[in-house]
Design a protein around this motif. Structure first.
Motif, PDB file in Angstrom:
ATOM      1  N   LEU A 269       0.830  -1.207   0.000  1.00  0.00           N
ATOM      2  CA  LEU A 269       0.000   0.000   0.000  1.00  0.00           C
ATOM      3  C   LEU A 269       0.865   1.258   0.000  1.00  0.00           C
ATOM      4  O   LEU A 269       0.519   2.252  -0.636  1.00  0.00           O
ATOM      5  CB  LEU A 269      -0.928   0.016   1.213  1.00  0.00           C
ATOM      6  CG  LEU A 269      -2.085  -0.974   1.195  1.00  0.00           C
ATOM      7  CD1 LEU A 269      -2.865  -0.909   2.505  1.00  0.00           C
ATOM      8  CD2 LEU A 269      -3.003  -0.701   0.028  1.00  0.00           C
ATOM      9  N   THR A 270       1.990   1.212   0.680  1.00  0.00           N
ATOM     10  CA  THR A 270       2.906   2.341   0.706  1.00  0.00           C
ATOM     11  C   THR A 270       3.439   2.619  -0.692  1.00  0.00           C
ATOM     12  O   THR A 270       3.492   3.777  -1.125  1.00  0.00           O
ATOM     13  CB  THR A 270       4.069   2.064   1.675  1.00  0.00           C
ATOM     14  OG1 THR A 270       3.527   1.813   2.971  1.00  0.00           O
ATOM     15  CG2 THR A 270       5.022   3.248   1.746  1.00  0.00           C
ATOM     16  N   ARG A 271       3.828   1.575  -1.414  1.00  0.00           N
ATOM     17  CA  ARG A 271       4.317   1.757  -2.793  1.00  0.00           C
ATOM     18  C   ARG A 271       3.213   2.299  -3.702  1.00  0.00           C
ATOM     19  O   ARG A 271       3.437   3.199  -4.499  1.00  0.00           O
ATOM     20  CB  ARG A 271       4.862   0.440  -3.341  1.00  0.00           C
ATOM     21  CG  ARG A 271       6.214   0.063  -2.760  1.00  0.00           C
ATOM     22  CD  ARG A 271       6.880  -1.052  -3.549  1.00  0.00           C
ATOM     23  NE  ARG A 271       6.116  -2.296  -3.541  1.00  0.00           N
ATOM     24  CZ  ARG A 271       6.152  -3.205  -2.566  1.00  0.00           C
ATOM     25  NH1 ARG A 271       6.935  -3.015  -1.529  1.00  0.00           N
ATOM     26  NH2 ARG A 271       5.434  -4.295  -2.623  1.00  0.00           N
ATOM     27  N   LEU A 272       2.016   1.751  -3.568  1.00  0.00           N
ATOM     28  CA  LEU A 272       0.895   2.209  -4.373  1.00  0.00           C
ATOM     29  C   LEU A 272       0.578   3.678  -4.068  1.00  0.00           C
ATOM     30  O   LEU A 272       0.337   4.479  -4.972  1.00  0.00           O
ATOM     31  CB  LEU A 272      -0.336   1.335  -4.123  1.00  0.00           C
ATOM     32  CG  LEU A 272      -1.587   1.689  -4.913  1.00  0.00           C
ATOM     33  CD1 LEU A 272      -1.329   1.602  -6.408  1.00  0.00           C
ATOM     34  CD2 LEU A 272      -2.730   0.765  -4.523  1.00  0.00           C
ATOM     35  N   GLU A 273       0.609   4.028  -2.795  1.00  0.00           N
ATOM     36  CA  GLU A 273       0.361   5.410  -2.405  1.00  0.00           C
ATOM     37  C   GLU A 273       1.427   6.333  -2.991  1.00  0.00           C
ATOM     38  O   GLU A 273       1.120   7.429  -3.467  1.00  0.00           O
ATOM     39  CB  GLU A 273       0.341   5.528  -0.881  1.00  0.00           C
ATOM     40  CG  GLU A 273      -0.037   6.897  -0.392  1.00  0.00           C
ATOM     41  CD  GLU A 273      -0.128   6.974   1.125  1.00  0.00           C
ATOM     42  OE1 GLU A 273      -0.193   8.092   1.636  1.00  0.00           O
ATOM     43  OE2 GLU A 273      -0.135   5.920   1.790  1.00  0.00           O
ATOM     44  N   GLY A 274       2.673   5.901  -2.991  1.00  0.00           N
ATOM     45  CA  GLY A 274       3.750   6.688  -3.586  1.00  0.00           C
ATOM     46  C   GLY A 274       3.542   6.906  -5.074  1.00  0.00           C
ATOM     47  O   GLY A 274       3.767   7.998  -5.597  1.00  0.00           O
ATOM     48  N   LYS A 275       3.079   5.872  -5.773  1.00  0.00           N
ATOM     49  CA  LYS A 275       2.811   5.997  -7.203  1.00  0.00           C
ATOM     50  C   LYS A 275       1.651   6.956  -7.453  1.00  0.00           C
ATOM     51  O   LYS A 275       1.695   7.778  -8.372  1.00  0.00           O
ATOM     52  CB  LYS A 275       2.498   4.624  -7.804  1.00  0.00           C
ATOM     53  CG  LYS A 275       3.714   3.714  -7.872  1.00  0.00           C
ATOM     54  CD  LYS A 275       3.332   2.347  -8.390  1.00  0.00           C
ATOM     55  CE  LYS A 275       4.540   1.405  -8.341  1.00  0.00           C
ATOM     56  NZ  LYS A 275       4.196   0.055  -8.807  1.00  0.00           N
ATOM     57  N   LEU A 276       0.607   6.856  -6.640  1.00  0.00           N
ATOM     58  CA  LEU A 276      -0.522   7.776  -6.786  1.00  0.00           C
ATOM     59  C   LEU A 276      -0.109   9.212  -6.498  1.00  0.00           C
ATOM     60  O   LEU A 276      -0.526  10.140  -7.199  1.00  0.00           O
ATOM     61  CB  LEU A 276      -1.666   7.364  -5.862  1.00  0.00           C
ATOM     62  CG  LEU A 276      -2.502   6.186  -6.307  1.00  0.00           C
ATOM     63  CD1 LEU A 276      -3.510   5.797  -5.227  1.00  0.00           C
ATOM     64  CD2 LEU A 276      -3.224   6.482  -7.604  1.00  0.00           C
ATOM     65  N   ASP A 277       0.718   9.407  -5.487  1.00  0.00           N
ATOM     66  CA  ASP A 277       1.204  10.749  -5.171  1.00  0.00           C
ATOM     67  C   ASP A 277       1.968  11.328  -6.353  1.00  0.00           C
ATOM     68  O   ASP A 277       1.806  12.499  -6.706  1.00  0.00           O
ATOM     69  CB  ASP A 277       2.100  10.735  -3.930  1.00  0.00           C
ATOM     70  CG  ASP A 277       1.323  10.525  -2.638  1.00  0.00           C
ATOM     71  OD1 ASP A 277       0.081  10.660  -2.663  1.00  0.00           O
ATOM     72  OD2 ASP A 277       1.963  10.207  -1.618  1.00  0.00           O
ATOM     73  N   LEU A 278       2.814  10.511  -6.972  1.00  0.00           N
ATOM     74  CA  LEU A 278       3.577  10.966  -8.131  1.00  0.00           C
ATOM     75  C   LEU A 278       2.641  11.303  -9.294  1.00  0.00           C
ATOM     76  O   LEU A 278       2.804  12.325  -9.957  1.00  0.00           O
ATOM     77  CB  LEU A 278       4.585   9.887  -8.558  1.00  0.00           C
ATOM     78  CG  LEU A 278       5.462  10.232  -9.758  1.00  0.00           C
ATOM     79  CD1 LEU A 278       6.276  11.493  -9.496  1.00  0.00           C
ATOM     80  CD2 LEU A 278       6.378   9.064 -10.078  1.00  0.00           C
TER      81      LEU A 278
END
Length: 166
Positions: A56-65
């Protein structure tokens, strides 16, 4: 003084422009609802919480980008107004006076709630009063869903302000 009279002090990009009284302001309801729901889901209007899962942290980082990139594209298309001090509730916005606006004039208020995504919530209203330094705008009634989402956003801003003070 009732809760409806309390105004939340904020510092946000905001634009107020004259609006043709005959224009259909209800066209923004779907836009506002989608924007407020999206900002909430993306966490733009939430306080950060500890992630539960590394995926979820990686997915959140991708969404933030993705949101940052979209924000940059939108900035190129249109200029975001400068941030200013204003006070807001679901019925009223109070901010610095603009001499080109007249009392009882119908206006469009564009509020940029998220710094990373330069899309405004668009609210129509009437300029109630204006003096040398401040103007007060009575906002038109919103559909229940938009009213609820905007109320939740204002509550989150207020909660964040309280946490910063403590």
């Amino acid at each position: 003084m009732s809760d409806a009279d309390l105004l939340l002090p904020l510092y946000l990009p905001c634009r107020v422009t004259a609006l043709d009284a005959a224009s259909d302001h209800r066209q923004w309801d779907a836009h506002n609802l989608a924007l407020l729901q999206g900002l909430t889901l993306l966490g733009e209007l939430n306080l950060p919480e500890a992630p539960l899962d590394p995926q979820l942290t990686r997915l959140e980082g991708k969404l933030d980008l993705a949101v940052l990139l979209l924000g940059e594209v939108l900035r190129v298309r249109g200029e975001v107004p400068p941030a200013q001090h204003l006070s807001l509730n679901l019925h009223t916005v109070q901010l610095a006076a603009q001499p080109e606006l007249q009392p009882e004039q119908t206006v469009l208020v564009e509020l940029y709630l998220a710094p990373t995504l330069p899309l405004p919530v668009k609210l129509s209203g009437k300029l109630q009063q204006q003096d040398a330094s401040q103007m007060r705008i009575a906002l038109d009634a919103l559909p229940d869903e938009v009213d609820d989402r905007l109320g939740q956003a204002l509550f989150r801003f207020h909660r964040a302000q309280l946490r910063r003070r403590s």
